[in-house]
Design a protein around this motif. Structure first.
Motif, PDB file in Angstrom:
ATOM      1  N   ILE A  14     -28.988  34.772   2.790  1.00 16.08           N
ATOM      2  CA  ILE A  14     -29.089  34.673   1.388  1.00 16.08           C
ATOM      3  C   ILE A  14     -28.294  33.321   0.753  1.00 16.08           C
ATOM      4  O   ILE A  14     -27.150  33.378   1.046  1.00 16.08           O
ATOM      5  CB  ILE A  14     -29.097  35.826   0.571  1.00 16.08           C
ATOM      6  CG1 ILE A  14     -30.426  36.820   1.008  1.00 16.08           C
ATOM      7  CG2 ILE A  14     -29.017  35.567  -0.721  1.00 16.08           C
ATOM      8  CD1 ILE A  14     -29.789  38.184   0.618  1.00 16.08           C
ATOM      9  N   GLY A  15     -28.789  32.502  -0.028  1.00 10.64           N
ATOM     10  CA  GLY A  15     -27.780  31.618  -0.951  1.00 10.64           C
ATOM     11  C   GLY A  15     -27.834  30.338  -0.348  1.00 10.64           C
ATOM     12  O   GLY A  15     -26.922  29.537  -1.080  1.00 10.64           O
ATOM     13  N   VAL A  17     -29.871  27.671  -0.495  1.00  9.16           N
ATOM     14  CA  VAL A  17     -30.467  26.750  -1.285  1.00  9.16           C
ATOM     15  C   VAL A  17     -29.375  26.700  -2.528  1.00  9.16           C
ATOM     16  O   VAL A  17     -28.750  25.787  -3.081  1.00  9.16           O
ATOM     17  CB  VAL A  17     -31.604  27.230  -1.840  1.00  9.16           C
ATOM     18  CG1 VAL A  17     -32.410  26.184  -3.005  1.00  9.16           C
ATOM     19  CG2 VAL A  17     -32.623  27.036  -0.970  1.00  9.16           C
ATOM     20  N   TYR A  18     -28.812  27.918  -3.139  1.00  9.57           N
ATOM     21  CA  TYR A  18     -27.828  27.803  -4.106  1.00  9.57           C
ATOM     22  C   TYR A  18     -26.763  27.052  -3.789  1.00  9.57           C
ATOM     23  O   TYR A  18     -26.241  26.179  -4.563  1.00  9.57           O
ATOM     24  CB  TYR A  18     -27.597  29.489  -4.458  1.00  9.57           C
ATOM     25  CG  TYR A  18     -26.306  29.349  -5.325  1.00  9.57           C
ATOM     26  CD1 TYR A  18     -26.422  29.098  -6.854  1.00  9.57           C
ATOM     27  CD2 TYR A  18     -25.236  29.531  -4.846  1.00  9.57           C
ATOM     28  CE1 TYR A  18     -25.189  29.185  -7.533  1.00  9.57           C
ATOM     29  CE2 TYR A  18     -24.049  29.647  -5.692  1.00  9.57           C
ATOM     30  CZ  TYR A  18     -24.083  29.536  -7.169  1.00  9.57           C
ATOM     31  OH  TYR A  18     -22.951  29.707  -7.964  1.00  9.57           O
ATOM     32  N   ASP A  19     -26.198  27.389  -2.555  1.00 15.74           N
ATOM     33  CA  ASP A  19     -24.752  26.568  -1.957  1.00 15.74           C
ATOM     34  C   ASP A  19     -25.155  25.267  -2.002  1.00 15.74           C
ATOM     35  O   ASP A  19     -24.019  24.272  -2.538  1.00 15.74           O
ATOM     36  CB  ASP A  19     -24.355  27.095  -0.626  1.00 15.74           C
ATOM     37  CG  ASP A  19     -23.921  28.647  -0.742  1.00 15.74           C
ATOM     38  OD1 ASP A  19     -23.574  29.042  -1.712  1.00 15.74           O
ATOM     39  OD2 ASP A  19     -23.747  29.119   0.411  1.00 15.74           O
ATOM     40  N   SER A  21     -27.390  23.280  -3.564  1.00 19.36           N
ATOM     41  CA  SER A  21     -27.890  22.893  -5.131  1.00 19.36           C
ATOM     42  C   SER A  21     -26.540  22.522  -5.837  1.00 19.36           C
ATOM     43  O   SER A  21     -26.404  21.817  -6.591  1.00 19.36           O
ATOM     44  CB  SER A  21     -29.010  23.474  -5.551  1.00 19.36           C
ATOM     45  OG  SER A  21     -28.579  24.800  -5.812  1.00 19.36           O
ATOM     46  N   LYS A  22     -25.834  23.594  -5.655  1.00 22.61           N
ATOM     47  CA  LYS A  22     -24.582  23.688  -6.556  1.00 22.61           C
ATOM     48  C   LYS A  22     -23.480  22.497  -6.073  1.00 22.61           C
ATOM     49  O   LYS A  22     -23.172  21.953  -7.070  1.00 22.61           O
ATOM     50  CB  LYS A  22     -23.774  25.087  -6.291  1.00 22.61           C
ATOM     51  CG  LYS A  22     -22.565  25.158  -7.016  1.00 22.61           C
ATOM     52  CD  LYS A  22     -21.872  26.410  -6.846  1.00 22.61           C
ATOM     53  CE  LYS A  22     -20.625  26.737  -7.691  1.00 22.61           C
ATOM     54  NZ  LYS A  22     -19.350  26.177  -6.884  1.00 22.61           N
ATOM     55  N   GLU A  26     -22.888  19.567  -8.956  1.00 18.56           N
ATOM     56  CA  GLU A  26     -21.242  19.298  -9.260  1.00 18.56           C
ATOM     57  C   GLU A  26     -21.019  17.616  -8.907  1.00 18.56           C
ATOM     58  O   GLU A  26     -20.188  17.320  -9.669  1.00 18.56           O
ATOM     59  CB  GLU A  26     -20.382  20.215  -8.434  1.00 18.56           C
ATOM     60  CG  GLU A  26     -20.464  21.578  -8.701  1.00 18.56           C
ATOM     61  CD  GLU A  26     -19.582  22.427  -7.870  1.00 18.56           C
ATOM     62  OE1 GLU A  26     -19.221  21.891  -6.687  1.00 18.56           O
ATOM     63  OE2 GLU A  26     -19.568  23.537  -8.071  1.00 18.56           O
ATOM     64  N   GLN A  36     -38.490  23.223   2.424  1.00 20.39           N
ATOM     65  CA  GLN A  36     -37.939  24.258   2.949  1.00 20.39           C
ATOM     66  C   GLN A  36     -38.715  25.112   4.227  1.00 20.39           C
ATOM     67  O   GLN A  36     -39.849  25.233   3.722  1.00 20.39           O
ATOM     68  CB  GLN A  36     -36.915  25.260   2.231  1.00 20.39           C
ATOM     69  CG  GLN A  36     -37.589  25.893   1.232  1.00 20.39           C
ATOM     70  CD  GLN A  36     -36.783  26.768   0.444  1.00 20.39           C
ATOM     71  OE1 GLN A  36     -35.584  26.176   0.117  1.00 20.39           O
ATOM     72  NE2 GLN A  36     -37.395  27.685  -0.190  1.00 20.39           N
TER      73      GLN A  36
END
Length: 90
Positions: A14-15, A17-19, A21-22, A26, A36
């Protein structure tokens, strides 16, 4: 406009894509297209990104993706779109 292809491979969790894209947000990398897929226990992602607004040099971004990839247990690589296309042309 400058485009790059970013590839991400790692054990699914889990996470991811978030990691990724963050990190991109930034550094002002805009996602233009994203694909994906799960391959067994492995997560793979290919991102087409607009890098024109990124304040860092290409070398700095390559180093950042390598360091963050190691921290996140992911293989994150960035290539110029033209180079990527040339390498994958049949």
């Amino acid at each position: 406009m400058s485009h790059s292809v970013i590839t991400v491979i790692g054990k699914d969790r889990i996470g991811i894509v978030y990691d990724v894209s963050k990190i991109m947000a930034e550094n002002r990398l805009n996602i233009l297209n994203i694909s994906q897929q799960l391959m067994g226990d492995y997560f793979t992602m290919i991102i087409l990104a607009d890098t024109a607004a990124c304040p860092k040099s290409r070398r700095e971004m390559l180093d950042l993706f390598a360091a963050e990839g190691a921290r996140l247990a992911l293989d994150i690589r960035m290539q110029n779109e033209d180079l990527f296309n040339a390498m994958h042309r049949i």
